[in-house]
Design an enzyme around this catalytic site. Structure first.
Site, short mmCIF file in Angstrom:
data_model
loop_
_atom_site.label_atom_id
_atom_site.label_comp_id
_atom_site.label_asym_id
_atom_site.label_seq_id
_atom_site.Cartn_x
_atom_site.Cartn_y
_atom_site.Cartn_z
N THR A 83 0.85 -1.19 0.00
CA THR A 83 0.00 0.00 0.00
C THR A 83 0.89 1.24 0.00
O THR A 83 2.08 1.15 -0.29
CB THR A 83 -0.98 -0.04 1.21
OG1 THR A 83 -1.94 1.00 1.07
CG2 THR A 83 -0.26 0.11 2.53
N ASN A 84 0.33 2.41 0.28
CA ASN A 84 1.12 3.65 0.30
C ASN A 84 0.60 4.57 1.40
O ASN A 84 -0.35 4.22 2.11
CB ASN A 84 1.10 4.32 -1.07
CG ASN A 84 -0.31 4.68 -1.49
OD1 ASN A 84 -0.98 5.47 -0.85
ND2 ASN A 84 -0.79 4.05 -2.56
N ARG A 85 1.19 5.74 1.53
CA ARG A 85 0.92 6.60 2.68
C ARG A 85 -0.27 7.54 2.49
O ARG A 85 -0.48 8.44 3.29
CB ARG A 85 2.16 7.41 3.02
CG ARG A 85 3.30 6.53 3.54
CD ARG A 85 4.53 7.35 3.84
NE ARG A 85 4.22 8.50 4.66
CZ ARG A 85 4.96 9.60 4.73
NH1 ARG A 85 6.04 9.69 4.00
NH2 ARG A 85 4.61 10.59 5.51
N SER A 86 -1.04 7.37 1.43
CA SER A 86 -2.19 8.25 1.24
C SER A 86 -3.18 8.11 2.40
O SER A 86 -3.54 7.00 2.79
CB SER A 86 -2.90 7.89 -0.07
OG SER A 86 -4.15 8.53 -0.13
#
Ligand code: C5P
Length: 215
Positions: free
Chosen positions: A21-24
């Site tokens: 996933t990512n930091r959004s």
């Protein structure tokens, strides 16, 4: 008007318990959804997993992976007058999703990734979408130049660009400073809260629609 918004990160499964996933945080997309709903627009919010409360009076479509987000957008975009792609979509996903939890074996492990479809990039072609199209660009360098090339290659009417190398704005914080890149000009509103910037961005977007424009 009907406004479709994608928001949040995606989760790309590796096995039943792990994902990429990512930091959004989803804050910018949710702020846009809340503001648009408060202004009386019909909002379809297609969102990856976030910790945020779903704004009142929006049609909420929760998704996990990029493929699910792609299918959700494909099904609904024809109804939209405006489509805003604020999600931080994973460019790649694991080539194989293991049905069992992957066990540790040797000292290293290689994960093979394959490209995900570009949802924003599919709007004009695969989905034949003709409404107002707004993309986001998260960049660490050459902000305006990269945003403008995205605007052109993906057929957008506006790209909202932010510099994710700065700690005080962008990912996972409440403030943002953006460049608004239009086909004929670039504007830079002052640094502000995401909620207030959402008002400013939406005003610009509404001006791009046939009912919101000068004619
Ligand atoms: O090319 P890049 O991924 O930086 O473009 C960012 C824009 O494209 C954002 O609006 C994002 O929501 C959208 N996007 C998408 N599907 C992807 C990758 C990005 O809709 N697979």
């Amino acid at each position: 008007m009907t406004i479709l918004i994608t928001a949040g990160p995606t989760r790309e499964a590796i096995d039943p318990v792990r994902f990429l996933t990512n930091r959004s945080s989803g804050k910018m997309g949710y702020a846009l959804a809340r503001t648009a709903a408060e202004q009386g627009h019909r909002v379809i919010l297609i969102s990856g997993p976030t910790d945020l409360d779903v704004p009142d009076r929006v049609d909420f479509i929760p998704v996990e992976s990029t493929m699910e987000m792609y299918a959700a957008v494909e099904h609904r975009i024809a109804k939209a007058d405006v489509a805003i792609f604020a999600a931080a979509v994973a460019d790649y996903r694991p080539a194989h999703v293991s049905e069992e939890k992957i066990k540790k074996t040797g000292g290293t492990m290689t994960l093979e990734l394959v490209r995900n479809p570009d949802i924003l990039g599919s709007a004009r072609n695969q989905f034949a979408y003709q409404g107002v199209l707004v993309g986001f660009a998260a960049e660490t360098e050459d902000l305006e130049e990269n945003a403008r090339s995205k605007l052109e290659s993906k057929g957008c009417d506006l790209v909202v660009a932010n510099d994710v190398s700065r700690k005080d704005i962008g990912f996972d914080v409440n403030d943002n400073e953006v460049l608004l890149v239009f086909p004929d000009r670039t504007e830079q509103p002052p640094k502000d809260t995401k909620q207030h910037l959402a008002h400013i961005i939406l005003e610009h977007i509404i001006e791009l629609t046939p009912v919101g424009g000068p004619n």
